[in-house]
Design an enzyme around this catalytic site. Structure first.
Site, PDB file in Angstrom:
ATOM      1  N   LYS A   1       5.236  12.114  -9.002  1.00 55.07           N
ATOM      2  CA  LYS A   1       3.959  11.908  -8.321  1.00 55.07           C
ATOM      3  C   LYS A   1       3.500  13.166  -7.607  1.00 55.07           C
ATOM      4  O   LYS A   1       4.307  13.884  -7.006  1.00 55.07           O
ATOM      5  CB  LYS A   1       4.083  10.785  -7.277  1.00 55.07           C
TER       6      LYS A   1
ATOM      7  N   GLY B   1      -5.001   6.727  -8.529  1.00 54.69           N
ATOM      8  CA  GLY B   1      -4.325   6.498  -9.784  1.00 54.69           C
ATOM      9  C   GLY B   1      -4.057   7.757 -10.585  1.00 54.69           C
ATOM     10  O   GLY B   1      -3.541   7.687 -11.703  1.00 54.69           O
TER      11      GLY B   1
ATOM     12  N   HIS C   1       2.209  -5.220  -7.148  1.00 50.47           N
ATOM     13  CA  HIS C   1       1.520  -4.265  -6.283  1.00 50.47           C
ATOM     14  C   HIS C   1       0.783  -5.078  -5.218  1.00 50.47           C
ATOM     15  O   HIS C   1      -0.194  -5.758  -5.505  1.00 50.47           O
ATOM     16  CB  HIS C   1       0.529  -3.438  -7.098  1.00 50.47           C
TER      17      HIS C   1
ATOM     18  N   GLU D   1      -0.067   0.132   1.039  1.00 55.95           N
ATOM     19  CA  GLU D   1       0.297  -0.391  -0.274  1.00 55.95           C
ATOM     20  C   GLU D   1       1.820  -0.422  -0.453  1.00 55.95           C
ATOM     21  O   GLU D   1       2.533   0.485  -0.014  1.00 55.95           O
ATOM     22  CB  GLU D   1      -0.353   0.443  -1.374  1.00 55.95           C
TER      23      GLU D   1
ATOM     24  N   GLU E   1       1.958   3.950  -0.230  1.00 55.48           N
ATOM     25  CA  GLU E   1       1.022   4.899   0.362  1.00 55.48           C
ATOM     26  C   GLU E   1       0.077   4.172   1.296  1.00 55.48           C
ATOM     27  O   GLU E   1       0.019   2.937   1.328  1.00 55.48           O
ATOM     28  CB  GLU E   1       0.229   5.630  -0.718  1.00 55.48           C
TER      29      GLU E   1
ATOM     30  N   ARG F   1      -9.414   4.551   3.987  1.00 55.08           N
ATOM     31  CA  ARG F   1     -10.818   4.294   3.670  1.00 55.08           C
ATOM     32  C   ARG F   1     -11.001   2.819   3.350  1.00 55.08           C
ATOM     33  O   ARG F   1     -10.033   2.064   3.248  1.00 55.08           O
ATOM     34  CB  ARG F   1     -11.235   5.116   2.454  1.00 55.08           C
TER      35      ARG F   1
ATOM     36  N   ARG G   1     -13.259  -6.260 -11.583  1.00 53.43           N
ATOM     37  CA  ARG G   1     -14.155  -5.116 -11.702  1.00 53.43           C
ATOM     38  C   ARG G   1     -14.789  -5.120 -13.094  1.00 53.43           C
ATOM     39  O   ARG G   1     -14.088  -5.228 -14.100  1.00 53.43           O
ATOM     40  CB  ARG G   1     -13.400  -3.809 -11.481  1.00 53.43           C
TER      41      ARG G   1
END
Length: 497
Positions: free
Chosen positions: A160, A167, A210, A277, A290, A294, A340
């Site tokens: 990472k 993402g 998640h 998260e 993380e 926002r 979405r």
């Protein structure tokens, strides 16, 4: 405390419209900045003032800090709301706003800087007592160091980018032989996209959930959590379906995750709306991932089960108002699910399909919310994220909420030459038995895609006496992004009044 008189919205699309409406409800005048590609967008039409800040390229418009600050100064805005994406988690931009007498609606720059660096955030959360996935806390400067960590924690692992987000900047590695290439590729991509090539390695949980926690904190040391959301339905680490509260987990686990998240953000002086998260394994052990500094794309599902307007709260906190909620005031009720609607073709790897909308009729009905900037005649361009709409529904239980979402998707009529959407794929998710039983993990989308993928063609016949050797193809890293510059501003005052 006095609320702002005028706020500049440094974003576009549905989130710009969402923030604009919240401001109007609070009696705050709005300034919307826009690129030339968005000149006829709904946020521009509805804003009190609109300022063109550059051409379509994001780096010369929505990522152009100088042009945005100049627009705020010219129009007399007192605060900047960054929405999500673009400059929303850019600590340098928040500091530039402060240096120019503007309130950045988000955490202080130093907090955002610490949490925006994934390696630093992991170290801070470890110190606060949050559980981390096995892996490196610090970044790894060499592939040898990465290999040592990977060997210690076991494969598969994920490489990472420390500065990653949205993402991007992540590579899953399943075999030791693939690590060196993945390490080099991730560093190159991180440098090109984020200007920072530092990476770390952690254990990759293949069958995990998640789960994230919505938090609100003020500048006076108070904070609340608003429960959990499940965001396990993802493709390429981009979410497709979200729901609140996270299903299929015990109440004790949900309470523990939420309390842990709040403890973590209060310990670092976080203010505003944020999301913590986690990954949750099949034994309900959770691991910190993380913190997003926002508003999230999926914030509507939290609003629907709590009745709390998160953008209103962001504005109040940024204005210095003490948090208007106590934890006992937060009483989640029912289930909310959001999907979405992206202008993408799932059959072609979710490739964007830009075009003009010739039909656009969003669903309605009881307990149905649609956040969108789309309309008949709207051109979905190739320059930005392909998100067109978010459909969110509420129900007293999960079964009715899912049935209600299916009904809403059946009503959604959207079309245009060459335009495809993710609606058919979302229907497949909703029909999946494991999803219906809330037994799904982050592997769900890959499984559905594999089930629908055509069989590979047979290899061509090999010529007699000649060995067939595949040609090696080297992928070049993305080119570095040029430094932004300020373009001329086109100010359009009083467009709707």
């Amino acid at each position: 405390m006095v609320m702002f008189e005028k706020v500049l919205i440094a974003n576009r699309g549905e989130i710009a419209l969402r923030v604009l409406r919240a401001c109007r409800e609070l009696g705050i005048r709005t300034v919307v900045v826009y690129s030339s590609a968005d000149a006829d967008s709904l946020p521009v039409r509805l804003a009190d003032e609109a300022v063109r800040i550059g051409p379509p390229a994001s780096r010369r418009s929505y990522l152009n800090a100088a042009a945005i600050v100049e627009a705020a100064r010219r129009t007399g805005a007192q605060a900047v709301h960054p929405g999500y994406g673009f400059l929303s988690e850019d600590a340098d931009f928040a500091e530039i706003c402060a240096d120019n007498g503007l309130t950045f609606i988000g955490p202080p720059p130093q907090v955002m800087s610490a949490l925006g660096d994934k390696s630093t955030a992991r170290a801070l959360m470890l110190e606060a007592g949050l559980p981390l996935p096995p892996g490196s806390v610090q970044t790894l400067p060499t592939v040898e160091a990465a290999a040592e960590v990977a060997a210690g924690i076991g494969y598969p692992v994920i490489v990472k980018a420390a500065a990653g987000g949205g993402g991007r900047g992540m590579t899953v590695v399943r075999r030791p032989a693939d690590l060196a290439r993945a390490y080099a590729r991730t560093r190159a991509a991180a440098q090109a996209v984020f200007g920072d090539d530092r990476v770390y390695v952690e254990r990759y949980l293949t069958d995990a959930r998640h789960v994230e926690v919505q938090v609100l904190c003020d500048a006076h040391g108070a904070g609340v959590h608003l429960g959990t959301r499940d965001c396990s339905v993802q493709r390429r680490h981009q979410k497709l379906v979200e729901e609140a509260p996270a299903p299929g987990l015990s109440a004790a686990t949900l309470d523990a995750i939420a309390a842990t998240a709040l403890r973590g953000v209060l310990g670092v002086g976080f203010t505003g709306a944020g999301t913590v998260e986690f990954l949750v394994d099949d034994e309900e052990r959770f691991h910190f991932l993380e913190i997003n500094c926002r508003i999230q794309v999926e914030h509507p599902v939290t609003e629907m089960i709590t009745g709390v307007d998160l953008v209103h709260e962001q504005l109040h906190v940024a204005a210095g108002v003490p948090l208007r909620l106590r934890q006992s005031d937060v009483r989640p009720h029912g289930v909310a699910v959001e999907c979405r609607i992206n202008v993408e073709d799932p059959a072609r790897g979710f490739a964007p399909t830009p075009g003009r909308l010739t039909r656009f009729t969003p669903p309605g009905g009881p307990f149905t919310r649609v956040d969108t900037h789309g309309h008949v005649g709207y051109v979905v361009g190739p320059h930005y994220d392909s998100l067109l709409a978010k459909v969110a529904v509420w129900g007293p239980d999960r079964t009715l909420a899912l049935d209600r979402l299916e009904r809403a998707l059946d009503e959604f009529d959207v079309d245009g030459p060459g335009v495809r959407t993710t609606i058919p794929f979302v229907r497949r998710v909703l029909d999946d038995p494991t999803f219906r039983k809330a037994a799904h993990t982050t592997a769900l989308v890959d499984r559905l895609l594999a089930a629908s993928a055509p069989a590979p063609p047979p290899p061509p016949p090999r010529a007699a006496g000649r060995p067939c050797r595949p040609a090696a193809v080297a992928a070049a890293p993305p080119a570095a992004r040029p430094a932004p510059r300020s373009d001329s501003l086109d100010h359009q005052p009083g467009r709707t009044r």
